[in-house]
Design a protein around this motif. Sequence first.
Motif, PDB file in Angstrom:
ATOM      1  N   PRO A   1      53.823  69.657 -43.273  1.00 38.29           N
ATOM      2  CA  PRO A   1      52.824  68.714 -42.755  1.00 38.29           C
ATOM      3  C   PRO A   1      51.508  69.416 -42.450  1.00 38.29           C
ATOM      4  O   PRO A   1      51.491  70.518 -41.916  1.00 38.29           O
ATOM      5  N   SER A   2      50.404  68.754 -42.760  1.00 39.99           N
ATOM      6  CA  SER A   2      49.097  69.371 -42.562  1.00 39.99           C
ATOM      7  C   SER A   2      48.604  69.258 -41.126  1.00 39.99           C
ATOM      8  O   SER A   2      47.638  69.898 -40.758  1.00 39.99           O
ATOM      9  N   PHE A   3      49.274  68.445 -40.309  1.00 37.86           N
ATOM     10  CA  PHE A   3      48.820  68.259 -38.930  1.00 37.86           C
ATOM     11  C   PHE A   3      49.423  69.261 -37.971  1.00 37.86           C
ATOM     12  O   PHE A   3      49.171  69.205 -36.784  1.00 37.86           O
ATOM     13  N   GLY A   4      50.199  70.182 -38.464  1.00 42.83           N
ATOM     14  CA  GLY A   4      50.737  71.248 -37.621  1.00 42.83           C
ATOM     15  C   GLY A   4      52.060  70.886 -36.976  1.00 42.83           C
ATOM     16  O   GLY A   4      52.485  69.747 -36.961  1.00 42.83           O
TER      17      GLY A   4
ATOM     18  N   SER B   1      52.811  68.784 -32.892  1.00 44.00           N
ATOM     19  CA  SER B   1      53.017  67.386 -32.576  1.00 44.00           C
ATOM     20  C   SER B   1      54.403  66.942 -33.051  1.00 44.00           C
ATOM     21  O   SER B   1      54.615  66.674 -34.235  1.00 44.00           O
ATOM     22  N   LEU B   2      55.333  66.846 -32.133  1.00 46.41           N
ATOM     23  CA  LEU B   2      56.689  66.426 -32.477  1.00 46.41           C
ATOM     24  C   LEU B   2      56.700  64.983 -32.964  1.00 46.41           C
ATOM     25  O   LEU B   2      57.405  64.640 -33.909  1.00 46.41           O
ATOM     26  N   PHE B   3      55.906  64.118 -32.349  1.00 48.71           N
ATOM     27  CA  PHE B   3      55.872  62.715 -32.746  1.00 48.71           C
ATOM     28  C   PHE B   3      55.422  62.553 -34.193  1.00 48.71           C
ATOM     29  O   PHE B   3      56.031  61.816 -34.968  1.00 48.71           O
ATOM     30  N   LEU B   4      54.365  63.257 -34.583  1.00 50.21           N
ATOM     31  CA  LEU B   4      53.880  63.133 -35.952  1.00 50.21           C
ATOM     32  C   LEU B   4      54.873  63.702 -36.956  1.00 50.21           C
ATOM     33  O   LEU B   4      55.029  63.171 -38.052  1.00 50.21           O
ATOM     34  N   THR B   5      55.546  64.759 -36.578  1.00 46.60           N
ATOM     35  CA  THR B   5      56.572  65.332 -37.455  1.00 46.60           C
ATOM     36  C   THR B   5      57.717  64.358 -37.637  1.00 46.60           C
ATOM     37  O   THR B   5      58.184  64.130 -38.763  1.00 46.60           O
TER      38      THR B   5
END
Length: 92
Positions: free
Chosen positions: A37-40, A43-47
């Motif tokens: 993921p490009s957002f790092g 962020s557990l929620f985005l993952t």
Amino acid sequence: MMAYTTSSDRPFKQKRRIWAFWALTVAFVTFQLIAHPSFGSESLFLTLLAQFGTLLIAFGIIGRIWSTIYIGGRKNSALVTQGPYSITRNPL
């Protein structure tokens, strides 16, 4: 209407479409296995959201493959109301 009994009886365009579908499926799965993921990872929620989306896409691909395999050569010769088509309102 003509019924296709084996894969060798299918028209060339349908064979090409099936091969393209499989190639895109393999490419998608390969990309999902190697991509990050490009957002790092902070962020557990985005993952989790990205993984949930990938899971939904995988279920869609599996459903499409099941439907394609189930219909076989009966697409143009009979009303199919069993298998994956038993849970939709528009049997093929």
